[in-house]
Design an enzyme around this catalytic site. Sequence first.
Site, mmCIF file in Angstrom:
data_model
loop_
_atom_site.group_PDB
_atom_site.id
_atom_site.type_symbol
_atom_site.label_atom_id
_atom_site.label_comp_id
_atom_site.label_asym_id
_atom_site.label_seq_id
_atom_site.Cartn_x
_atom_site.Cartn_y
_atom_site.Cartn_z
ATOM 1 N N GLU A 60 -4.898 3.752 -0.163
ATOM 2 C CA GLU A 60 -3.666 3.888 -0.999
ATOM 3 C C GLU A 60 -2.459 3.876 0.064
ATOM 4 O O GLU A 60 -1.333 3.365 -0.405
ATOM 5 C CB GLU A 60 -3.735 4.897 -1.970
ATOM 6 C CG GLU A 60 -4.826 4.935 -3.156
ATOM 7 C CD GLU A 60 -6.235 5.079 -2.468
ATOM 8 O OE1 GLU A 60 -6.483 5.656 -1.489
ATOM 9 O OE2 GLU A 60 -7.299 4.807 -3.325
ATOM 10 N N HIS A 129 -9.725 11.563 -12.949
ATOM 11 C CA HIS A 129 -9.432 10.239 -13.932
ATOM 12 C C HIS A 129 -8.651 10.696 -15.081
ATOM 13 O O HIS A 129 -8.549 9.840 -15.889
ATOM 14 C CB HIS A 129 -10.706 9.399 -13.950
ATOM 15 C CG HIS A 129 -11.517 8.987 -12.903
ATOM 16 N ND1 HIS A 129 -12.254 9.633 -11.973
ATOM 17 C CD2 HIS A 129 -11.720 7.624 -12.287
ATOM 18 C CE1 HIS A 129 -12.607 8.883 -11.127
ATOM 19 N NE2 HIS A 129 -12.230 7.732 -11.221
#
Lengths: 326, 375
Positions: A60, A129
């Site tokens: 990322e 999540h």
Amino acid sequence: MAMLNMAKALNLALREALAENDKAIILGQDVGYDEGVFRITEGLLKQFGEERVVDFPVAESAIIGLAIGLCVTGYTPICEMQFSGFGYHGFHQIESHATRLRNRTRGRFTCPMVIRMPYGGGIRAIEHHSESRETIWAHLPGMKVVIPSGPRNARALLRASIHDPDPVMFYEPKASYRAFREEVPDEPETMEIGKAKVVREGSDVTIISYGASMRPVLEAAEELEEDHGVDAELIDLLSLVPLDRDTINASVRKTGRCVVVHEAPKHIGPAAEVVAGIVEDSLLYLEAPIERVTGYDLVLPFFNSELPFMPDVRKVVSATQKVLSF
Amino acid sequence: MPRKKITLDNTIDSLSILDEKGKVDKKLEPKLSKDDLLKLFRAMTLARRYDERMLKLQRQGRIGTYGPALGQEAASLGPAFAIEESDWYVPSFREPAGMLYRGWPMARLMLWWGGNEIGATPLAKMNDMPISVPVASQIQYGAGIAWGLKLDGGDRVAVAFVGDGGTSEGDFHEGLNCAATFGLPLVVVIQNNHWAISLPRHKQSASKTLAQKAIAYGIDGIQTDGNDILAMVEATREAVEKARKGGGPTLIEAVTYRMGVHTTADDPTKYRKDEEVEPWKPKDPLVRFWKYISDKGVLDEAGREKMEAEITDEIAEAVQASESYEPNLMEPFDHCFAERTPALEQQRAQFEAYLNGNGNGKASGSASVSHSAVH
Ligand SMILES: Cc1ncc(C[n+]2csc(CCOP(=O)(O)OP(=O)(O)O)c2C)c(N)n1
Ligand SMILES: [Mg+2]
């Protein structure tokens, strides 16, 4: 006009961006051949090829960091973080460079990038999540934070975010990706970033929210009207940075009462900023203390028990009644 | 067979061309014109004198904390010399020699250390990133720049710098891994000066060399004598030539030494002995290069004195220019976003009023209807 869900509407905006601007590049994990874990990039690799839709290594910080370099050389990167819960791995490139490069170099280098990431609970996913951490991004000087609530504004705002000359955190309510469909115009519609929308006019109370929470809020407004004769005005903020204080003030000055709703934790959350703004600008118009319906100052529980910890219709209705009965 | 050796086809070269006595390896000696040699010598001398002056300015309280690059001039200059103006130079924070050579006005670098953003603003035509403070973070945007150059389809390259300490950062790994995987025209130069503030090289990594990290990324790595300007020029030239032809990134480990403090806020006597620094003194990049060019008859003592005098003047001018600079305090409001948000518009007005001596700039009775424009 086509009836699209949010996933398809976002896909449309991305397709339009790649077609309109040959410097636009999508980069993220599994965005190419797999078409994104939520299929937001469906068909894009096929149409635009591997140079424009780039399957990135699982890194990322590099997605954001390399995107900054692409910006410096004149490209328009559209980054996808697979889940907002992993966006933190890219945090320091955002805070250290993406949001600062314009200021540091007095406008010589800028970062016209979009960082899309799905956020929020309610999809029965494993840990990391489900959270709503928009506050983190909204706190960074130099970062815009845009949060759509439905297919039509998602398409129009994503287009605007890609056109925007500065970094935009485009925070996608993943629980709403396929929750409902809406008419989305065929012509490439763009909405101005930083303008909230009054989605329901009313005179008794102002309910302010954004993103995934707009769904329980809309339902609560119906219930308040039908069961309690309450005429609520609803504001969809659509962007946290810039924050549209004009629309908030106009509504609160009319109704004198206000409830702010979001999934993110309460402490120093977006509602706190909204309320502070109302207190600064419109205190003497208030007829009652403002209520906040938010996430708790907790890690959202694992999915088997997450729902009671999120804003829902019952919480919004009772907070509104409390504000009205003051 | 269940267990056998995997042989890797990479090895690491180590390159030294000009030794500390000023003796050159004729076979490896790069072709450099008299003009080039003079340019290099002047640039190294300029950087050295700049550093010395900056340390003095810091002591006099005329700039902020300063991080000198004493003894590391060759490592940052060689790569700057070996690339074209149209290529990109992506520094860390110990590359004044290369930055000055690339055309950063000295006054701007002084202003950076004096706490001014103008010092991070390259001139309009320069393909140069400013000083980067977060260790190794610049490798990532360096790789992104190289990616953009590759997409542009030309043969331009980017050179990015990092320290030995920086090789431990995740960004070093992510940047190199992506650059290698995408085959980007990027040269990464590690200035291994043996120290990361107080942490010595051997506590930074168990790798025998830092250059060998290249093997894991599937790219070429080379270790150079970082105090040897000829080796730095040559190693970068090779790497750049390969990158221009689509051969992907190279990792260069320039072995050098931090002769001075980490920064002026640092006291190295707490963690390193003077004896450790001693053996590095004769390895000074300027001393050996002076011997080399004077032996070659490129410059004589009188010429050098003249050069030094010019440099003294140049630095004095830069000091003067930097000290006559006044920051515009309203400017930050112009460079947060392309256009000010309503919130910034309001805060700007408040700040302006504050600067003009009017408290916090809020009209009294801020809750009144007449103040409705506040947003
Ligand atoms: C990400 C990050 N962590 C910590 C620091 C503080 N810091 C500044 S320089 C430095 C050591 C860097 O060592 P090295 O990479 O070897 O570069 P050198 O200072 O030797 O040139 C540290 C820890 C920083 N600037 N950035
Ligand atoms: Mg070091």
